[in-house]
Structure formats: C-alpha cells, structure tokens
Design an enzyme around this catalytic site. Structure first.
Site, PDB file in Angstrom:
ATOM      1  N   ASP A  34       0.658  -1.378   0.044  1.00 52.75           N
ATOM      2  CA  ASP A  34      -0.171   0.001   0.005  1.00 52.75           C
ATOM      3  C   ASP A  34       0.865   1.003   0.088  1.00 52.75           C
ATOM      4  O   ASP A  34       1.619   1.005   0.693  1.00 52.75           O
ATOM      5  CB  ASP A  34      -0.980  -0.092   1.314  1.00 52.75           C
ATOM      6  CG  ASP A  34      -2.044   0.840   1.578  1.00 52.75           C
ATOM      7  OD1 ASP A  34      -3.473   0.314   0.675  1.00 52.75           O
ATOM      8  OD2 ASP A  34      -2.196   1.504   1.196  1.00 52.75           O
ATOM      9  N   ASN A  89     -12.801  -3.436   2.783  1.00 56.75           N
ATOM     10  CA  ASN A  89     -13.463  -2.313   2.993  1.00 56.75           C
ATOM     11  C   ASN A  89     -14.308  -2.437   1.563  1.00 56.75           C
ATOM     12  O   ASN A  89     -14.358  -2.551   0.488  1.00 56.75           O
ATOM     13  CB  ASN A  89     -12.778  -0.965   2.997  1.00 56.75           C
ATOM     14  CG  ASN A  89     -12.017  -0.836   4.255  1.00 56.75           C
ATOM     15  OD1 ASN A  89     -11.928  -0.880   5.106  1.00 56.75           O
ATOM     16  ND2 ASN A  89     -10.434  -0.147   4.131  1.00 56.75           N
ATOM     17  N   GLY A  95     -15.182   2.982   3.994  1.00 54.91           N
ATOM     18  CA  GLY A  95     -13.746   3.464   3.368  1.00 54.91           C
ATOM     19  C   GLY A  95     -13.267   3.024   2.252  1.00 54.91           C
ATOM     20  O   GLY A  95     -11.856   3.380   1.902  1.00 54.91           O
ATOM     21  N   GLN A  96     -14.444   2.494   1.814  1.00 52.90           N
ATOM     22  CA  GLN A  96     -13.523   2.107   0.372  1.00 52.90           C
ATOM     23  C   GLN A  96     -13.155   3.120  -0.587  1.00 52.90           C
ATOM     24  O   GLN A  96     -14.613   4.128  -0.981  1.00 52.90           O
ATOM     25  CB  GLN A  96     -14.810   0.622  -0.269  1.00 52.90           C
ATOM     26  CG  GLN A  96     -14.313  -0.089  -1.566  1.00 52.90           C
ATOM     27  CD  GLN A  96     -13.974  -1.138  -2.280  1.00 52.90           C
ATOM     28  OE1 GLN A  96     -15.774  -0.986  -1.834  1.00 52.90           O
ATOM     29  NE2 GLN A  96     -14.127  -1.110  -3.426  1.00 52.90           N
ATOM     30  N   HIS A 102      -9.675  -5.338  -3.414  1.00 56.20           N
ATOM     31  CA  HIS A 102      -8.320  -5.712  -2.761  1.00 56.20           C
ATOM     32  C   HIS A 102      -8.735  -6.683  -1.158  1.00 56.20           C
ATOM     33  O   HIS A 102      -9.409  -5.729  -0.530  1.00 56.20           O
ATOM     34  CB  HIS A 102      -7.943  -4.265  -2.852  1.00 56.20           C
ATOM     35  CG  HIS A 102      -8.601  -3.013  -2.047  1.00 56.20           C
ATOM     36  ND1 HIS A 102      -9.046  -2.462  -3.066  1.00 56.20           N
ATOM     37  CD2 HIS A 102      -8.255  -2.329  -1.061  1.00 56.20           C
ATOM     38  CE1 HIS A 102      -9.506  -1.252  -2.436  1.00 56.20           C
ATOM     39  NE2 HIS A 102      -9.555  -1.184  -1.235  1.00 56.20           N
ATOM     40  N   LEU A 103      -7.987  -6.958  -0.970  1.00 56.17           N
ATOM     41  CA  LEU A 103      -7.940  -7.328   0.519  1.00 56.17           C
ATOM     42  C   LEU A 103      -6.571  -7.129   1.443  1.00 56.17           C
ATOM     43  O   LEU A 103      -5.301  -7.027   0.825  1.00 56.17           O
ATOM     44  CB  LEU A 103      -7.753  -8.605   0.558  1.00 56.17           C
ATOM     45  CG  LEU A 103      -7.334  -9.719   2.041  1.00 56.17           C
ATOM     46  CD1 LEU A 103      -8.400  -9.486   3.086  1.00 56.17           C
ATOM     47  CD2 LEU A 103      -7.032 -11.014   1.876  1.00 56.17           C
ATOM     48  N   HIS A 104      -7.036  -6.530   2.151  1.00 54.92           N
ATOM     49  CA  HIS A 104      -5.839  -5.886   3.212  1.00 54.92           C
ATOM     50  C   HIS A 104      -4.793  -6.481   3.862  1.00 54.92           C
ATOM     51  O   HIS A 104      -6.025  -7.043   4.959  1.00 54.92           O
ATOM     52  CB  HIS A 104      -5.978  -4.470   3.830  1.00 54.92           C
ATOM     53  CG  HIS A 104      -7.039  -3.023   3.151  1.00 54.92           C
ATOM     54  ND1 HIS A 104      -5.619  -1.814   3.250  1.00 54.92           N
ATOM     55  CD2 HIS A 104      -8.063  -3.349   2.548  1.00 54.92           C
ATOM     56  CE1 HIS A 104      -6.854  -0.980   2.656  1.00 54.92           C
ATOM     57  NE2 HIS A 104      -7.831  -1.475   2.193  1.00 54.92           N
TER      58      HIS A 104
END
Ligand code: 5GP
Ligand code: ZN
Length: 116
Positions: A34, A89, A95-96, A102-104
């Site tokens: 990120d 998210n 919060g997206q 996408h996987l944080h």
C-alpha cells in the site's frame, strides 16, 4: 485473458502500467505494498480480474476469492508474521476508495479492536 475496467487504478497496477512494489503473484492474484501504509506491513492483495468488491468477486469467481486469503497468509508469513489482520472495505461508507476488490493485509504492530 485478464478482464480489466477502463480507468481502474488497480487494473493498471495488475497490467504493469502503473508502478507498484509487487511482493507476490499467483495465477489469479497480485499483491503489492500500500502506498500509504497503516502498519509496518500493509499489502493489498487483488484479483487480476476486475470486480468492484469482495462479495461480487466471491459470487463470480469463488476460486479467486479463496486465493486472496491464501495469498494473504503467504505474504504475512514471508514478512515473518503469523498474526495479521485482513480487511475488505466494502462501499464508500465503509472506507472503500478503490472499486477493484482488494484485501488489506496488516501486520507488524499491535492491532486494536474495534477498528475506527
Ligand atoms: P480502500 O480505502 O479502498 O479500502 O483502500 C485503497 C487503498 O489503496 C488505500 O489504503 C490506499 O492507500 C491505496 N492506494 C491508493 N492509491 C494507490 C496507489 O497508486 N498505489 C498503491 N500501492 N496503493 C494505493
Ligand atoms: Zn480494476
């Protein structure tokens, strides 16, 4: 053949058109750091194909959805962490900000609960 969407930032990263620090790739996923990390390890795992959120991906391609989780564990392990947090998210109110699933993967510090 990867299914991409026009003007999608993460499709551009998957295609290699926008630079990113890629840490892991699989048949169906790409993992990269990120740009604004919230923990010592903060990696995003994305499907190569464009889907707007996690549930849409799970419905359309369960194997790719599962591969996000297995890739996330491999990424955390490669960074030396057994403990990590995975976050999707989903929707602007949650919060997206990028509408390509996408996987944080967050690790490397103590993580409190509940999140903000
Ligand atoms: P969201 O808020 O949609 O759950 O997460 C989007 C994430 O993408 C954010 O954590 C943000 O820092 C990250 N991000 C936004 N633009 C870029 C970029 O150009 N490169 C990388 N590597 N990450 C980005
Ligand atoms: Zn996309």
């Amino acid at each position: 053949m990867t299914e991409s969407a026009p003007d999608c930032l993460f499709c551009s990263i998957v295609a290699g058109d926008v630079p990113a620090e890629v840490v892991h790739t699989t048949e169906r996923t790409v993992a990269f750091r990120d740009v604004n990390p919230q923990a010592p390890v903060h990696v995003l795992v994305v499907p190569r194909d464009h889907h707007r959120d996690a549930a849409s991906l799970a419905a359309a391609d369960p194997a790719a959805y599962a591969e996000l989780a297995t890739t996330a564990r491999a990424v955390a392990a490669a960074e030396g962490h057994d403990d990590f947090r995975l976050v999707f998210n989903t929707g602007a109110g949650a919060g997206q900000t990028v509408f390509h699933t996408h996987l944080h993967v967050l690790a490397g510090r103590s993580l409190t609960w509940p999140p903000g």
